[in-house]
Design an enzyme around this catalytic site. Sequence first.
Site, PDB file in Angstrom:
ATOM      1  CE  LYS A   1      47.726  24.171  36.726  1.00  0.00           C
ATOM      2  NZ  LYS A   1      46.697  25.173  36.847  1.00  0.00           N
ATOM      3  CG  ASN A   2      46.343  25.056  32.585  1.00  0.00           C
ATOM      4  OD1 ASN A   2      46.044  24.780  33.778  1.00  0.00           O
ATOM      5  ND2 ASN A   2      47.206  26.253  32.061  1.00  0.00           N
TER       6      ASN A   2
ATOM      7  NE  ARG B   1      40.388  32.553  37.501  1.00  0.00           N
ATOM      8  CZ  ARG B   1      39.387  33.311  36.895  1.00  0.00           C
ATOM      9  NH1 ARG B   1      38.864  34.039  37.929  1.00  0.00           N
ATOM     10  NH2 ARG B   1      38.813  33.233  35.846  1.00  0.00           N
TER      11      ARG B   1
ATOM     12  CB  CYS C   1      43.151  35.373  41.600  1.00  0.00           C
ATOM     13  SG  CYS C   1      44.300  34.556  41.031  1.00  0.00           S
TER      14      CYS C   1
ATOM     15  NE  ARG D   1      43.537  34.212  36.544  1.00  0.00           N
ATOM     16  CZ  ARG D   1      44.086  33.090  36.721  1.00  0.00           C
ATOM     17  NH1 ARG D   1      44.804  32.659  37.807  1.00  0.00           N
ATOM     18  NH2 ARG D   1      44.520  32.210  35.889  1.00  0.00           N
TER      19      ARG D   1
ATOM     20  CG  ASP E   1      50.780  29.853  32.866  1.00  0.00           C
ATOM     21  OD1 ASP E   1      50.253  30.964  33.317  1.00  0.00           O
ATOM     22  OD2 ASP E   1      49.712  28.930  32.479  1.00  0.00           O
TER      23      ASP E   1
ATOM     24  NE  ARG F   1      46.734  26.025  42.244  1.00  0.00           N
ATOM     25  CZ  ARG F   1      46.470  26.940  41.683  1.00  0.00           C
ATOM     26  NH1 ARG F   1      47.042  28.387  42.248  1.00  0.00           N
ATOM     27  NH2 ARG F   1      45.913  27.168  40.912  1.00  0.00           N
TER      28      ARG F   1
HETATM   29  C1  UD1 Z   1      44.152  29.876  31.782  1.00  0.00           C
HETATM   30  C2  UD1 Z   1      45.128  29.165  32.356  1.00  0.00           C
HETATM   31  C3  UD1 Z   1      46.437  29.846  33.229  1.00  0.00           C
HETATM   32  C4  UD1 Z   1      46.871  30.895  32.220  1.00  0.00           C
HETATM   33  C5  UD1 Z   1      46.003  31.818  31.499  1.00  0.00           C
HETATM   34  C6  UD1 Z   1      46.324  32.797  30.282  1.00  0.00           C
HETATM   35  C7  UD1 Z   1      43.940  27.157  32.868  1.00  0.00           C
HETATM   36  C8  UD1 Z   1      43.247  26.314  33.971  1.00  0.00           C
HETATM   37  N1  UD1 Z   1      44.380  28.148  33.442  1.00  0.00           N
HETATM   38  O1  UD1 Z   1      43.528  30.821  32.833  1.00  0.00           O
HETATM   39  O2  UD1 Z   1      47.150  28.961  33.722  1.00  0.00           O
HETATM   40  O3  UD1 Z   1      47.829  31.553  32.840  1.00  0.00           O
HETATM   41  O4  UD1 Z   1      44.767  30.881  30.854  1.00  0.00           O
HETATM   42  O5  UD1 Z   1      47.059  31.841  29.568  1.00  0.00           O
HETATM   43  O6  UD1 Z   1      43.618  26.849  31.671  1.00  0.00           O
HETATM   44  N2  UD1 Z   1      39.049  37.668  31.643  1.00  0.00           N
HETATM   45  C9  UD1 Z   1      37.948  38.419  31.613  1.00  0.00           C
HETATM   46  N3  UD1 Z   1      36.869  38.043  31.728  1.00  0.00           N
HETATM   47  C10 UD1 Z   1      36.460  36.711  31.985  1.00  0.00           C
HETATM   48  C11 UD1 Z   1      37.691  35.945  31.777  1.00  0.00           C
HETATM   49  C12 UD1 Z   1      38.916  36.452  31.793  1.00  0.00           C
HETATM   50  O7  UD1 Z   1      38.277  39.873  31.590  1.00  0.00           O
HETATM   51  O8  UD1 Z   1      35.372  36.249  32.106  1.00  0.00           O
HETATM   52  C13 UD1 Z   1      40.565  38.340  31.316  1.00  0.00           C
HETATM   53  C14 UD1 Z   1      41.392  37.814  32.532  1.00  0.00           C
HETATM   54  O9  UD1 Z   1      41.370  38.716  33.532  1.00  0.00           O
HETATM   55  C15 UD1 Z   1      42.698  37.887  31.736  1.00  0.00           C
HETATM   56  C16 UD1 Z   1      42.538  37.558  30.428  1.00  0.00           C
HETATM   57  O10 UD1 Z   1      41.241  37.434  30.334  1.00  0.00           O
HETATM   58  O11 UD1 Z   1      43.141  39.341  31.723  1.00  0.00           O
HETATM   59  C17 UD1 Z   1      42.923  36.116  30.197  1.00  0.00           C
HETATM   60  O12 UD1 Z   1      42.512  35.137  31.248  1.00  0.00           O
HETATM   61  P1  UD1 Z   1      41.999  33.612  30.932  1.00  0.00           P
HETATM   62  O13 UD1 Z   1      42.498  33.300  29.567  1.00  0.00           O
HETATM   63  O14 UD1 Z   1      40.486  33.457  31.250  1.00  0.00           O
HETATM   64  O15 UD1 Z   1      42.950  32.903  31.986  1.00  0.00           O
HETATM   65  P2  UD1 Z   1      42.241  31.405  32.584  1.00  0.00           P
HETATM   66  O16 UD1 Z   1      41.328  30.627  31.627  1.00  0.00           O
HETATM   67  O17 UD1 Z   1      41.813  31.670  33.990  1.00  0.00           O
END
Ligand code: UD1
Length: 441
Positions: free
Chosen positions: A24-25, A95, A119, A124, A307, A399
């Site tokens: 999925k990711n 998201r 979320c 996030r 995850d 999902r």
């Molecule tokens: C992706 C995965 C999700 C997984 C996560 C962490 C996808 C579609 N989803 O989510 O399944 O659980 O990686 O491995 O690939 N953060 C910030 N600012 C930002 C973005 C992120 O502070 O602009 C923080 C988040 O709050 C979190 C951390 O960074 O604490 C990691 O999040 P991130 O790697 O961005 O998660 P996703 O990409 O949303």
Amino acid sequence: MNMDKLLIEGGRPLEGEIRISGAKNSTLPILAACLLCKEPMRIGNVPHLQDVTTTIELLRLMGVEVTIDERMSLEVDASSIRRYFAPYDLVKTMRASILVLGPLLSHFGEAEVSLPGGCAIGVRPVNLHLDGLRRMGAEIRVEEGYIRARCSRLRGAPILMDTVSVTGTENLMMAATLADGQTIIDNAAREPEVIDLANCLIHMGARIEGAGTHRIMIEGVPRLHATDHEVLPDRIETGTYLVAAALTRGHVCLRDTRPELVGSVLEKLRESGAEIEPRDNAIEIRMRKRPRAVSVRTAPYPAFPTDMQAQFTALNAIAEGTGTVTETIFENRFMHIHELQRMGADIQLEGNMAIIRGVERLQSAPVIATDLRASASLVLAALVAEGQTLVDRIYHIDRGYECIEEKLLQLGARIRRLPGGPRSSGEWIQPGVVHAVGSAR
Ligand code: UD1
């Protein structure tokens, strides 16, 4: 909303062989990458999941043509795009819709994407996505709940990410492919899905080096062309079925997956007493005795994935000894714990650490799925609980897990999907009966 439930009768060791689906990711960013060229892309090994359907809906709403064949190969043609817009109604359910921002802006010079909003598993934010695009010269305003972005042509820039972000890295890498000059992303995410996306972009003509390391370098090109791409196997689905086998003391072979994608998970399963046989494109697992409790701490790849922590909480719940699960990526990712406690698990929460004392057995109880991976842990617990467990709100599971009941049935579990509404009595679905794949989705 789909209000189906799963009814599971615990107590059977899982045995047999199943196929692991595409990730999925990986699929979600690769579908967004189709916005970077004006020719028909072909994406294979796409999992049949609600999040993929949402992304297709989002692309179609923009005027992109998406055709799906019976083997879940997608053809995506962005040449007919009319709007550069992602509405709140779709973004709020997923998201990862934020992934269209970079490609739209870089290719078409404008984008309007709803803020993802709250979320269930934490705040996030998307600040890293926006800061990076601003560094590349985009003009971005956040107003009325929308991100409104414009640029003439993005300029390559050095970008240091404060936090490792998977979709943040992907968004900026996609944006940089068509920028003027060189972009260097430091403290980049190293997840296999980032590499899969980079490989797809490279086949589209992008110039990218270093994907899979902390520093990704992208040299912008004037245009990209279409390619065919097969999505890599889902490492979280792989890990979830491995834990299902271990927890039920079963013997399972997972086909069409890659052991190197789940190194940290295999290590922990071995520590818990599982025998693991990695093959070229398969993993065999056998657990002959009660699992031993293990301690895990989540961190960005290649460390233990966030995850997978809920699934290991379920494993520890029936294991011998005491294990801890420490979550360092997301706050508030412990909502399954309360439900597991209702099934008899002995879990204490201290800040971002769950302390789990294994019990001999869990009991069935009606439980509610609260997010994707939390719901997987409830299904796992139900597979070993005494009696019948009803898992409600399984749209979260749909999902991210393709045909979960069909796959578990194939491994000998007693499980059936009940359509939304009050619990109905009826026959168990027995293995061997033919079901429409992806039914009731
Ligand atoms: C992706 C995965 C999700 C997984 C996560 C962490 C996808 C579609 N989803 O989510 O399944 O659980 O990686 O491995 O690939 N953060 C910030 N600012 C930002 C973005 C992120 O502070 O602009 C923080 C988040 O709050 C979190 C951390 O960074 O604490 C990691 O999040 P991130 O790697 O961005 O998660 P996703 O990409 O949303």
